[in-house]
Design a protein around this motif. Structure first.
Motif, PDB file in Angstrom:
ATOM      1  N   ILE A  13      43.669  44.938  62.786  1.00 15.73           N
ATOM      2  CA  ILE A  13      42.359  44.975  62.038  1.00 15.73           C
ATOM      3  C   ILE A  13      41.313  45.737  62.547  1.00 15.73           C
ATOM      4  CG2 ILE A  13      40.707  43.649  60.725  1.00 15.73           C
ATOM      5  CD1 ILE A  13      42.827  41.471  60.308  1.00 15.73           C
ATOM      6  N   ALA A  14      40.893  45.396  63.928  1.00 14.80           N
ATOM      7  CA  ALA A  14      39.872  46.064  64.406  1.00 14.80           C
ATOM      8  C   ALA A  14      39.844  47.658  64.352  1.00 14.80           C
ATOM      9  CB  ALA A  14      39.409  45.571  65.881  1.00 14.80           C
ATOM     10  N   THR A  21      33.964  47.397  55.134  1.00 15.79           N
ATOM     11  CA  THR A  21      34.246  46.456  54.023  1.00 15.79           C
ATOM     12  C   THR A  21      35.484  45.984  53.966  1.00 15.79           C
ATOM     13  OG1 THR A  21      32.133  47.234  52.618  1.00 15.79           O
ATOM     14  CG2 THR A  21      33.602  45.948  51.729  1.00 15.79           C
ATOM     15  N   ILE A  22      36.379  46.932  54.022  1.00 19.08           N
ATOM     16  CA  ILE A  22      37.858  46.799  53.863  1.00 19.08           C
ATOM     17  C   ILE A  22      38.224  45.667  55.159  1.00 19.08           C
ATOM     18  CG2 ILE A  22      40.317  47.544  53.703  1.00 19.08           C
ATOM     19  CD1 ILE A  22      39.204  49.756  52.036  1.00 19.08           C
ATOM     20  N   ARG A  23      37.581  46.107  56.329  1.00 19.40           N
ATOM     21  CA  ARG A  23      37.982  45.601  57.564  1.00 19.40           C
ATOM     22  C   ARG A  23      37.502  44.167  57.500  1.00 19.40           C
ATOM     23  NH1 ARG A  23      36.124  48.984  60.492  1.00 19.40           N
ATOM     24  NH2 ARG A  23      38.304  49.870  61.086  1.00 19.40           N
ATOM     25  N   LYS A  40      29.981  43.396  56.673  1.00 19.80           N
ATOM     26  CA  LYS A  40      30.427  44.604  57.237  1.00 19.80           C
ATOM     27  C   LYS A  40      31.051  44.687  58.587  1.00 19.80           C
ATOM     28  CE  LYS A  40      28.429  47.651  53.793  1.00 19.80           C
ATOM     29  NZ  LYS A  40      27.949  46.725  52.830  1.00 19.80           N
ATOM     30  N   CYS A  41      32.205  44.997  58.898  1.00 20.40           N
ATOM     31  CA  CYS A  41      32.671  45.031  60.277  1.00 20.40           C
ATOM     32  C   CYS A  41      32.956  46.276  60.656  1.00 20.40           C
ATOM     33  CB  CYS A  41      33.753  44.077  60.422  1.00 20.40           C
ATOM     34  SG  CYS A  41      33.434  42.402  60.045  1.00 20.40           S
ATOM     35  N   LYS A  42      32.216  47.126  61.532  1.00 23.01           N
ATOM     36  CA  LYS A  42      32.551  48.459  61.853  1.00 23.01           C
ATOM     37  C   LYS A  42      33.901  48.581  62.755  1.00 23.01           C
ATOM     38  CE  LYS A  42      29.867  51.483  60.911  1.00 23.01           C
ATOM     39  NZ  LYS A  42      29.836  52.462  60.026  1.00 23.01           N
ATOM     40  N   TYR A  43      34.302  49.908  62.986  1.00 19.55           N
ATOM     41  CA  TYR A  43      35.293  50.210  63.501  1.00 19.55           C
ATOM     42  C   TYR A  43      35.248  49.339  65.092  1.00 19.55           C
ATOM     43  CZ  TYR A  43      38.733  53.040  65.985  1.00 19.55           C
ATOM     44  OH  TYR A  43      40.070  53.134  66.848  1.00 19.55           O
ATOM     45  N   GLY A  44      36.353  48.813  65.418  1.00 18.50           N
ATOM     46  CA  GLY A  44      36.457  48.101  66.875  1.00 18.50           C
ATOM     47  C   GLY A  44      35.874  46.819  66.716  1.00 18.50           C
TER      48      GLY A  44
END
Length: 244
Positions: A13-14, A21-23, A40-44
């Protein structure tokens, strides 16, 4: 869910090339985390805790991390910036108290802060861990290699400056400013501004120090969602001001 399988899912997932948003939706639907609206969860972004609750409109920056905690909870409009770490020891090394991190609404930790959670840490509303490279530690060791875990309680309306260090086993009351580079290892029981060179810079209200600093510019910086940072940019008084 077995821990190894869960860790693999979290890693996937990360680092999937998807929107923030999808993460967040994947964390919610695949792992059962309780995430509010607009998270919201950014890349990583790596979140691997037994229980997770994240309030509405919260934001996790690139490569931020919350891991190895029994419970991780932040209130609405919280901000965990890039490379900020909120971590406990490996579960096999948990002490008598399982590591718990609980922060109320409008919690913000800026880039490259390291928050060590070996016991129970509770923070009130409107806590800003500012700048870069600050640290919070809740464990140490004696000479027999016994790890000493401590709780930490931080009140509401707190500002901790860049590269400041807070040591566990203490309590900090509401309405406190900790100057950049300071080390806090004792209880703070009275509101005010605290720093290393002068243990107490000023007691009392921390809302407006313009008179003390000879003039100030009030800045409201919009960070994310409805979260706002309020700060004073201190300016030295001009010769004309000092003559008055």
């Amino acid at each position: 869910m077995k821990r190894k399988i869960k860790t693999i899912i979290v890693l996937v997932i990360a680092f999937l090339p998807i929107t923030s948003t999808i993460r967040a939706i994947l964390y919610k639907n695949l792992l059962g985390y309780k995430l509010g609206v607009g998270v919201k969860c950014k890349y990583g972004t790596y979140i691997n805790c037994n229980s997770v609750h994240i309030g509405d409109e919260s934001y996790f920056g690139r490569f931020s991390k919350a891991a190895n905690l029994e419970s991780f909870s932040v209130g609405a409009n919280s901000l965990i910036e890039k490379h900020a770490l909120i971590v406990g020891p490996a579960p096999a090394l948990w002490g008598s108290k399982k590591p718990v991190f609980i922060a109320k609404e409008h919690f913000a930790v800026m880039s490259y802060w390291h928050i060590d959670v070996c016991s129970q840490m509770r923070l009130g509303a409107n806590v800003l861990l500012a700048g870069k490279n600050g640290q919070i530690w809740t464990h140490g060791f004696d000479l027999n290699h016994n790890r000493l875990d401590t709780d930490l309680n931080i009140g509401s309306n707190i500002y901790a400056g860049s590269m400041s260090i807070i040591i566990g086993g203490i309590s900090i009351c509401d309405n406190v400013v900790i100057s950049a580079g300071s080390v806090v290892s004792e209880d703070i029981s009275e509101s005010g501004v605290y720093g290393n060179n002068q243990k107490i810079v000023r007691k009392g209200s921390v809302n407006n120090f313009a008179q003390k600093y000879g003039g100030a510019i009030n800045v409201q910086e919009k960070v994310v969602g409805n979260y706002s940072i309020f700060c004073l940019l201190y300016t030295s008084p001009s010769p004309r001001d000092t003559e008055r």
